[in-house]
Scaffold this motif. Structure first.
Motif, PDB file in Angstrom:
ATOM      1  N   UNK A  47       0.796  -1.220   0.000  1.00  0.00           N
ATOM      2  CA  UNK A  47       0.000   0.000   0.000  1.00  0.00           C
ATOM      3  C   UNK A  47       0.828   1.268   0.000  1.00  0.00           C
ATOM      4  N   UNK A  48       0.161   2.357  -0.381  1.00  0.00           N
ATOM      5  CA  UNK A  48       0.831   3.655  -0.453  1.00  0.00           C
ATOM      6  C   UNK A  48       1.257   4.157   0.917  1.00  0.00           C
ATOM      7  N   UNK A  49       0.459   3.859   1.946  1.00  0.00           N
ATOM      8  CA  UNK A  49       0.778   4.370   3.279  1.00  0.00           C
ATOM      9  C   UNK A  49       2.108   3.798   3.779  1.00  0.00           C
ATOM     10  N   UNK A  50       2.294   2.489   3.628  1.00  0.00           N
ATOM     11  CA  UNK A  50       3.549   1.867   4.063  1.00  0.00           C
ATOM     12  C   UNK A  50       4.715   2.391   3.241  1.00  0.00           C
ATOM     13  N   UNK A  51       4.513   2.529   1.949  1.00  0.00           N
ATOM     14  CA  UNK A  51       5.570   3.057   1.084  1.00  0.00           C
ATOM     15  C   UNK A  51       5.984   4.459   1.517  1.00  0.00           C
ATOM     16  N   UNK A  52       5.001   5.296   1.831  1.00  0.00           N
ATOM     17  CA  UNK A  52       5.305   6.665   2.243  1.00  0.00           C
ATOM     18  C   UNK A  52       6.056   6.687   3.570  1.00  0.00           C
ATOM     19  N   UNK A  53       5.601   5.883   4.534  1.00  0.00           N
ATOM     20  CA  UNK A  53       6.262   5.850   5.845  1.00  0.00           C
ATOM     21  C   UNK A  53       7.701   5.368   5.707  1.00  0.00           C
ATOM     22  N   UNK A  54       7.901   4.312   4.922  1.00  0.00           N
ATOM     23  CA  UNK A  54       9.258   3.792   4.749  1.00  0.00           C
ATOM     24  C   UNK A  54      10.142   4.773   3.989  1.00  0.00           C
ATOM     25  N   UNK A  55       9.563   5.518   3.064  1.00  0.00           N
ATOM     26  CA  UNK A  55      10.339   6.548   2.362  1.00  0.00           C
ATOM     27  C   UNK A  55      10.831   7.607   3.336  1.00  0.00           C
ATOM     28  N   UNK A  56       9.967   8.002   4.275  1.00  0.00           N
ATOM     29  CA  UNK A  56      10.363   8.992   5.279  1.00  0.00           C
ATOM     30  C   UNK A  56      11.447   8.417   6.186  1.00  0.00           C
ATOM     31  N   UNK A  57      11.267   7.158   6.602  1.00  0.00           N
ATOM     32  CA  UNK A  57      12.257   6.522   7.480  1.00  0.00           C
ATOM     33  C   UNK A  57      13.613   6.438   6.796  1.00  0.00           C
ATOM     34  N   UNK A 400      12.082  11.414  -3.805  1.00  0.00           N
ATOM     35  CA  UNK A 400      12.773  10.448  -4.664  1.00  0.00           C
ATOM     36  C   UNK A 400      12.287   9.032  -4.389  1.00  0.00           C
ATOM     37  N   UNK A 401      12.204   8.657  -3.119  1.00  0.00           N
ATOM     38  CA  UNK A 401      11.784   7.298  -2.778  1.00  0.00           C
ATOM     39  C   UNK A 401      10.300   7.086  -3.052  1.00  0.00           C
ATOM     40  N   UNK A 402       9.508   8.136  -2.874  1.00  0.00           N
ATOM     41  CA  UNK A 402       8.087   8.022  -3.200  1.00  0.00           C
ATOM     42  C   UNK A 402       7.912   7.812  -4.700  1.00  0.00           C
ATOM     43  N   UNK A 403       8.730   8.494  -5.494  1.00  0.00           N
ATOM     44  CA  UNK A 403       8.609   8.402  -6.949  1.00  0.00           C
ATOM     45  C   UNK A 403       9.213   7.117  -7.502  1.00  0.00           C
ATOM     46  N   UNK A 404       9.955   6.375  -6.702  1.00  0.00           N
ATOM     47  CA  UNK A 404      10.590   5.132  -7.162  1.00  0.00           C
ATOM     48  C   UNK A 404      10.234   3.994  -6.218  1.00  0.00           C
ATOM     49  N   UNK A 405       8.970   3.547  -6.221  1.00  0.00           N
ATOM     50  CA  UNK A 405       8.572   2.457  -5.306  1.00  0.00           C
ATOM     51  C   UNK A 405       9.374   1.169  -5.482  1.00  0.00           C
ATOM     52  N   UNK A 406       9.757   0.770  -6.716  1.00  0.00           N
ATOM     53  CA  UNK A 406      10.561  -0.463  -6.819  1.00  0.00           C
ATOM     54  C   UNK A 406      11.874  -0.382  -6.047  1.00  0.00           C
ATOM     55  N   UNK A 407      12.503   0.798  -6.039  1.00  0.00           N
ATOM     56  CA  UNK A 407      13.733   0.971  -5.267  1.00  0.00           C
ATOM     57  C   UNK A 407      13.468   0.782  -3.784  1.00  0.00           C
ATOM     58  N   UNK A 412      13.754  -2.579   1.328  1.00  0.00           N
ATOM     59  CA  UNK A 412      13.096  -3.159   2.501  1.00  0.00           C
ATOM     60  C   UNK A 412      12.521  -4.550   2.231  1.00  0.00           C
ATOM     61  N   UNK A 413      12.832  -5.142   1.071  1.00  0.00           N
ATOM     62  CA  UNK A 413      12.391  -6.501   0.727  1.00  0.00           C
ATOM     63  C   UNK A 413      10.877  -6.629   0.820  1.00  0.00           C
ATOM     64  N   UNK A 417       4.377  -5.644  -6.608  1.00  0.00           N
ATOM     65  CA  UNK A 417       2.991  -5.516  -7.031  1.00  0.00           C
ATOM     66  C   UNK A 417       2.737  -6.416  -8.235  1.00  0.00           C
ATOM     67  N   UNK A 418       1.447  -6.617  -8.547  1.00  0.00           N
ATOM     68  CA  UNK A 418       1.095  -7.444  -9.701  1.00  0.00           C
ATOM     69  C   UNK A 418       1.635  -6.849 -10.995  1.00  0.00           C
ATOM     70  N   UNK A 419       1.625  -5.518 -11.080  1.00  0.00           N
ATOM     71  CA  UNK A 419       2.154  -4.872 -12.290  1.00  0.00           C
ATOM     72  C   UNK A 419       3.646  -5.130 -12.445  1.00  0.00           C
ATOM     73  N   UNK A 420       4.391  -5.073 -11.334  1.00  0.00           N
ATOM     74  CA  UNK A 420       5.827  -5.328 -11.404  1.00  0.00           C
ATOM     75  C   UNK A 420       6.109  -6.788 -11.755  1.00  0.00           C
ATOM     76  N   UNK A 421       5.299  -7.708 -11.202  1.00  0.00           N
ATOM     77  CA  UNK A 421       5.478  -9.109 -11.553  1.00  0.00           C
ATOM     78  C   UNK A 421       5.195  -9.348 -13.028  1.00  0.00           C
ATOM     79  N   UNK A 422       4.130  -8.717 -13.538  1.00  0.00           N
ATOM     80  CA  UNK A 422       3.793  -8.883 -14.951  1.00  0.00           C
ATOM     81  C   UNK A 422       4.885  -8.306 -15.850  1.00  0.00           C
ATOM     82  N   UNK A 423       5.427  -7.153 -15.452  1.00  0.00           N
ATOM     83  CA  UNK A 423       6.498  -6.548 -16.244  1.00  0.00           C
ATOM     84  C   UNK A 423       7.742  -7.436 -16.252  1.00  0.00           C
ATOM     85  N   UNK A 424       8.047  -8.048 -15.097  1.00  0.00           N
ATOM     86  CA  UNK A 424       9.199  -8.948 -15.020  1.00  0.00           C
ATOM     87  C   UNK A 424       8.981 -10.187 -15.877  1.00  0.00           C
TER      88      UNK A 424
END
Length: 436
Positions: A47-57, A400-407, A412-413, A417-424
């Motif tokens: 989710x976006x909330x976890x991504x945002x929190x981890x980006x801040x951390x 930067x981290x918000x704009x690059x979720x795959x990074x 953080x392992x 997402x389904x989109x990233x799996x499909x792209x891979x």
């Protein structure tokens, strides 16, 4: 569990798969679905909330490393690291803890103060700094939802301040008329400047990025000329490029009294603006058309939506919100007269706030408060000898981290997402096809 005899195995050996007898047992059959709890946890981590929190951390961790590297005590202790490594680690801890402790005390809660009013004053200061950031960020975010990259919030703020000063500063009116009239003209000026971009784009197809960049310069030099010209906006009795002070009857009253000077009624108006933007974009029929244009303007046009009209509406709203940000400056923070730099970088910071808020009204609201906290805390960090540029680096890293979720997920392992799996999977298939 069914069993097969050795003779049956010999009889079935060599047969094609479609002629083999069915096999059953506890290890054969459809794969059971994963537990519901696993699915919920995976969705939360995506989710976006976890991504945002981890980006801040992560940004805070990198900021702590920068604080440690720039600290003089750390540099001195590092000179004899191999002799006494404990001194270096103690200096690093002291520098990082001292920096973020100063940030906390300067922006959220000053636990060292003697009384409660002084303790909570830093957070009210942060809210005061956040108000114009939220207003301008809402304008940028709304334009993003329509597929427009509005980087002209600075120019829209400048024109809003110019309109308010030209048409209302010389009036002598009671506060209940003068204050809303000044606010209205500021919003109107920003809306007209933003609407001009929407009109030109709708009529000519010109790109809004080029238009807003050029109009930023036009607004800046126009306001600079006006505050340098006697009889227009320049203060009487001086040759400095500064306007008259904001009339007392046009200033926002303090929200919680004189003990909290940075927080005024402008913040309440920003909250109302956030509710309005949320309702317009997410609940109204106009917002439905705006979102449709933002997703696919060609499909929206085929469905009967006037794309050109939506562009004009969106930029009018965006410019008006930038004008509201200017009024938070002119009627709240900067009441002694303003210059051509009244935007104070808020117009460009609004882009960062909108991106961090993922172009949603309440997300932008929270992102604006976060940036207000960082701005308020930067002053106390400077008092600790920490460069204010480190706060700017932290802000940039968050975006930067918000704009690059795959990074961020790689660091953080986190599950892909389904989109990233499909792209891979597509990449693997393409690679196999090339190799074949």
């Amino acid at each position: 569990m069914s069993q097969t005899t050795p003779g049956a195995e010999d009889a079935s050996r060599g047969l094609p798969p479609e002629q083999l007898p069915p096999v059953s047992g506890p290890l054969v059959g459809d794969e059971p679905p994963p537990p519901r709890s696993n699915v919920v946890i995976k969705e939360i981590l995506r989710g976006n909330a976890v991504t945002t929190i981890l980006a801040i951390v992560l940004a805070m961790i990198i900021g702590g490393i920068l604080i440690a590297f720039t600290d003089e005590d750390v540099q001195e202790a590092a000179g004899y690291f191999f002799a006494r490594p404990g001194d270096t680690f103690a200096a690093i801890w002291s520098a990082v803890y001292g920096g973020y402790d100063a940030l906390f005390r300067g922006a959220i809660f000053n636990y060292r103060a003697d009384d409660f009013v002084t303790q909570i004053r830093p957070f009210t200061n942060a809210l005061g700094f956040a108000a114009p950031l939220i207003a301008a960020g809402l304008g940028v975010a709304l334009a993003f939802r329509v597929g427009l990259f509005n980087i002209g919030a600075r120019g829209q703020m400048l024109i809003g301040a110019m309109f308010a000063a030209l048409f209302t500063f010389n009036l002598e009116l009671p506060m209940w008329i003068h204050l809303p009239l000044t606010l209205l003209f500021g919003i109107l000026g920003g809306a007209l400047w933003g609407g001009l971009v929407g009109l030109i784009k709708a009529r000519t197809g010109a790109h809004e990025v080029i238009l807003t960049i050029m109009l930023n310069y036009v607004a800046y030099y126009l306001l600079l000329w006006m505050v340098r010209t006697p009889g227009l906006l320049q203060r009487e009795g001086t040759n400095q490029p500064i306007s008259e002070a904001t009339p007392e009857t046009a200033q926002f009253p303090e929200l919680l009294g004189p003990s909290f000077p940075q927080l005024d009624w402008g913040f309440v108006i920003v909250i109302l603006a956030t509710v309005l933007v949320w309702w317009v974009v997410e609940r109204s029929s106009l917002g439905l058309r705006m979102r449709a244009v933002g997703e696919n303007p060609h499909a929206a046009r085929a469905a009967g939506v006037s794309v050109q009209r939506i562009y004009i509406y969106a930029m009018l709203f965006a410019g008006g919100l930038a004008g509201l940000a200017a009024m938070n400056q002119v009627q709240g923070s900067v009441t002694t007269g303003f210059t051509a730099n009244i935007d104070a970088g808020i117009g460009f910071d609004a882009i960062t706030v909108a991106l961090l808020g993922r172009s949603r009204a309440w997300g932008t609201f929270v992102a604006g408060i976060l940036f207000g906290v960082l701005k308020a805390g930067s002053f106390s960090m400077q008092a600790q000898g920490i460069p204010v540029d480190i706060v700017l680096v932290v802000q940039s890293l968050i975006v930067l981290f918000i704009a690059a979720p795959p990074l961020l997920r790689a660091v953080f392992f986190l599950p892909k997402t389904d989109q990233e799996k499909a792209a891979k999977a597509r990449a693997k298939a393409a690679k196999k096809a090339v190799e074949a």
